[in-house]
Design an enzyme around this catalytic site. Structure first.
Site, PDB file in Angstrom:
ATOM      1  N   LYS A  35       0.836  -1.203   0.000  1.00  0.00           N
ATOM      2  CA  LYS A  35       0.000   0.000   0.000  1.00  0.00           C
ATOM      3  C   LYS A  35       0.874   1.258   0.000  1.00  0.00           C
ATOM      4  O   LYS A  35       0.595   2.226  -0.700  1.00  0.00           O
ATOM      5  CB  LYS A  35      -0.946  -0.017   1.210  1.00  0.00           C
ATOM      6  CG  LYS A  35      -2.031  -1.084   1.056  1.00  0.00           C
ATOM      7  CD  LYS A  35      -2.891  -1.308   2.299  1.00  0.00           C
ATOM      8  CE  LYS A  35      -3.796  -2.525   2.058  1.00  0.00           C
ATOM      9  NZ  LYS A  35      -4.666  -2.850   3.192  1.00  0.00           N
TER      10      LYS A  35
ATOM     11  N   GLN B 154      -5.049  -1.998   9.393  1.00  0.00           N
ATOM     12  CA  GLN B 154      -4.863  -3.284   8.728  1.00  0.00           C
ATOM     13  C   GLN B 154      -5.412  -4.413   9.598  1.00  0.00           C
ATOM     14  O   GLN B 154      -5.109  -4.496  10.789  1.00  0.00           O
ATOM     15  CB  GLN B 154      -3.367  -3.492   8.430  1.00  0.00           C
ATOM     16  CG  GLN B 154      -3.071  -4.693   7.559  1.00  0.00           C
ATOM     17  CD  GLN B 154      -3.596  -4.564   6.135  1.00  0.00           C
ATOM     18  OE1 GLN B 154      -3.747  -3.470   5.608  1.00  0.00           O
ATOM     19  NE2 GLN B 154      -3.888  -5.684   5.502  1.00  0.00           N
TER      20      GLN B 154
ATOM     21  N   ASP C 161     -11.312   2.072   3.124  1.00  0.00           N
ATOM     22  CA  ASP C 161     -11.590   0.633   2.983  1.00  0.00           C
ATOM     23  C   ASP C 161     -13.092   0.377   2.851  1.00  0.00           C
ATOM     24  O   ASP C 161     -13.505  -0.706   2.455  1.00  0.00           O
ATOM     25  CB  ASP C 161     -11.123  -0.115   4.246  1.00  0.00           C
ATOM     26  CG  ASP C 161      -9.775  -0.791   4.070  1.00  0.00           C
ATOM     27  OD1 ASP C 161      -9.395  -1.065   2.919  1.00  0.00           O
ATOM     28  OD2 ASP C 161      -9.126  -1.053   5.098  1.00  0.00           O
TER      29      ASP C 161
END
Ligand code: GUN
Length: 284
Positions: A53, A97, A120
């Protein structure tokens, strides 16, 4: 012989498009879009994902930062970091995460992310917006699937779509996006009776279960578009999807490989969401 859907190439094309848009953003607003990632502990897969990322951010010209917290962090420490990053104007997007180490309340921590920064789309508000089709942030992997289907000109309107798997981050939102694209959608799962008879109806078959070799060629309608979201290791330790590629490829019309199919699209859609979040912030 199926047409191979090349996620790596498509992701590179989209990243090039995003770089241009990011330069425009910089010219207009005098800053770069920013993404912050919180990683707790040293889960090896998470280390790799987060590194990818950060690299993608560099590639498209974003500001980025990874905050690494120790494995044994207390709930309050992780929560405090999320709140700090919510308030930091440098970052338009923020994600934690997953999975988090045991003992941390994943749902609660995700719920603290500012929905405007939730690139997300894991926050319940964004999941709800998706159901109501007034979403502005789309979950990355499902959005990547739709993008691949569109770019390979697979017809969605009126198509029979079968999604195998009902996870919160792939199966359910993928079904919602296919429905929004006017497909007729069936969601199959571990309790589905006679899976093969369901999958054989699919013009578009999305498989997101996490079981190597679950879908074989005899379960696929000739000419179908087969999207494999599985990420499994076979007995030799090689990365493979949920679809048995050797038997599926001669039957399918389109097929994604693993690796190099859906995987590279996920990070790419995260970059797209971050730029969208930055634009929304500047334009509002
Ligand atoms: N873990 C596995 N995939 C993802 C993802 O897309 N986002 C986050 N935050 N964690 C993940």
């Amino acid at each position: 012989m199926a047409i191979l859907i090349d996620g790596k190439k498509t992701a590179a094309e989209i990243r090039a498009e995003l770089r241009l848009k990011t330069d425009d953003f910089f010219e207009k607003y005098g800053r770069r879009p920013g993404l912050a990632v919180v990683r707790v502990g040293e889960d090896p897969a998470s280390v790799v994902y987060v590194r990818n990322k950060m690299r993608a951010c560099d590639d498209v010209g974003f500001v980025s930062k990874t905050v690494v917290l120790p494995e044994d962090s207390a709930e309050e420490e992780v929560e405090a970091e999320v709140l700090r990053l919510n308030a930091d104007p440098m970052f338009d997007g923020l994600l934690v995460q997953l999975p988090l180490p045991r003992g941390l309340d994943e749902k609660r921590i995700v719920s603290l992310i500012d929905p405007d920064k939730d690139v997300d789309a894991f926050h319940s508000l964004d999941a709800g917006r998706l159901k109501l089709t007034d979403n502005n942030i789309l979950p990355c992997t499902p959005a990547g699937i739709i993008e691949l289907l569109k770019r390979y000109r697979v017809p969605l309107r009126g198509a029979e779509a079968v999604v195998v798997g009902r996870s919160d981050i792939v199966g359910r939102p993928a079904a919602a996006l296919l429905l929004a694209a006017d497909a007729t959608v069936t969601v199959a799962h571990s309790r589905t009776r006679d899976l093969a008879s369901v999958t054989r109806r699919a013009d578009i078959l999305v498989c997101a279960v996490g079981k190597a070799g679950l879908i074989t060629g005899d379960m696929i309608k000739p000419g179908a578009a087969v999207i494999d979201v599985g990420m499994n290791r076979n007995s030799e330790g090689k990365l493979c999807g949920d679809v048995d590629f050797a038997s599926a490829e001669p039957v399918a019309g389109f097929i994604t490989p693993v690796p190099g199919g859906v995987g590279p699209m996920t990070v790419c859609m995260l970059m797209k969401n971050t730029l969208s979040a930055a634009l929304r912030r500047e334009e509002n």
